[in-house]
Scaffold this active site. Sequence first.
Site, PDB file in Angstrom:
ATOM      1  N   GLU A   1      -4.705   2.454  -3.949  1.00 21.75           N
ATOM      2  CA  GLU A   1      -3.204   2.197  -3.975  1.00 21.75           C
ATOM      3  C   GLU A   1      -2.251   0.921  -3.414  1.00 21.75           C
ATOM      4  OE1 GLU A   1      -4.610   4.910  -0.781  1.00 21.75           O
ATOM      5  OE2 GLU A   1      -5.529   4.303  -2.075  1.00 21.75           O
TER       6      GLU A   1
ATOM      7  N   ASP B   1       0.430  -0.961  -0.573  1.00 19.17           N
ATOM      8  CA  ASP B   1       0.199   0.175   0.153  1.00 19.17           C
ATOM      9  C   ASP B   1       0.472   1.143  -0.100  1.00 19.17           C
ATOM     10  OD1 ASP B   1      -2.565   0.814   0.492  1.00 19.17           O
ATOM     11  OD2 ASP B   1      -1.423   2.218   2.004  1.00 19.17           O
ATOM     12  N   ILE B   2       1.172   2.530  -0.365  1.00 16.70           N
ATOM     13  CA  ILE B   2       1.509   3.296  -0.945  1.00 16.70           C
ATOM     14  C   ILE B   2       0.817   4.373   0.141  1.00 16.70           C
ATOM     15  CG2 ILE B   2       1.944   5.526  -1.671  1.00 16.70           C
ATOM     16  CD1 ILE B   2       1.080   4.159  -4.561  1.00 16.70           C
TER      17      ILE B   2
END
Length: 473
Positions: free
Chosen positions: A391, A348-349
Amino acid sequence: MKDPVHILVVDDEPDIRELLTVFLERMGYAVDVASSGRQAIESIGRRVYDVIITDLDLGDLSGMEVLAHLRRQQATSEVIMISGYGTVEHVSEAFSLGVSAYIQKPITFAEVDARMKEALAKRRFAASVDQVLKSASGADAELAKHLEQVFQLYDLGRRLIATLDYQPVIDTVLSSLVSIFQCECACIFLVENGRADLHVYSALPMSEADLGAVRADALAFWQKLRREEIAEAQVKTFHKSRPSGDPPSGPVAQTMRVPLSAQEKVIGVLSVCNPALTAHTLEYLPYIVGDLAALALDNASQHRHTRMLALTDGLTGLLNHRAFLDRLHQEFDRSRRYNSILSLIMLDIDDFKAVNDTYGHLQGDIVLEGVARILRNSSRESDVLGRYGGEEFVALLPETNSSQALLKAERIRKEIASHPFQLNHSAVEVTVSLGVATWPNPDMQVPEDLIKQADLALYKSKSFGKNRASLAE
């Protein structure tokens, strides 16, 4: 009384053997069973079967090995292959060996029934063709030869209609050309979006020098047709040959070339090396084969493009959520069946909403594309990559234990953290948090449990300050 249709069912799973046997016997077929590849080969040696239904993986031997043995012993038997994890390469090889149909597990009785009827119809047609050819050969050798070529064209067309996958179409065309023209090799030279591929199929192994000669000849003919310069070093060559212990074939002395045209555009070149042309060869035969091949390749190309749109995320080119879950189920089932290791990384960003709010969603897309590119460059060909949503990204790692998966996650994290993204002329640092989970694990019963555990590990990374990789407990 008409002789019954004899079927051989080959599968190492007792439940599959029993289900198929009960169903086929209710349909009025005489059924024999084999639980291994060696048992199947023994059965083939004792009886001629109308149809053989075999699994791809039989434990001791592969279904491909059984099929290759069958083609040496019983060339007329129809074969239906079933598999739970078949790849395009498996499908391609199966069709090149003359498989009538390829069924993906879980199988349904409706599909088995339909494929059985198709296989038996083909067998009846082949028997009729053989009878016609025998009758004609006694009266007129030229007529018999022409009829044989027409029937070969019919069979090629039928096999091309049976698949829309690109590589099986190529392999079917090439293996048929070698058979129809009794030639040493056949090749298809294709150019698409600036990429040049040469696919060669030979009756015997070929030396590198002969492959180079075939490549140079196809390239020269293409450039003559299109006035388009392509360096020989840019041509990617794929070569297959029939299984044989014979030495490489002799030098290519003669080549027959036919342009491949689809939708009023030349897409490639079809070549036949050292063809056994006789006075009985239909003069238009190569062009009919070329037209069939071009049409099938164009259809396969469009199907591949449509399928790619349906399975991949439009922005990153990775598998979309649904396609990834399908692959997860396939890999999880295979790992459980063969007791192999399977790991999953969820990524996950960090603070991605802030990136969108500060620089705009178009710049956020640049970050998503960049992260996907780094993920792809850090992965093996066997890894399965997807954009899980927003994301979040996922990487499925077959035959990878938890320590190896955690090391890989850490490498990905460092690579992204050290890669500044150019957003609105500013260098922006981006970090990611990752969670790693591995099967087998007593807490995992279904594929979704692997995702759940990786997600919990990802949450742990977020809780401990982000920009880190954590292993599921």
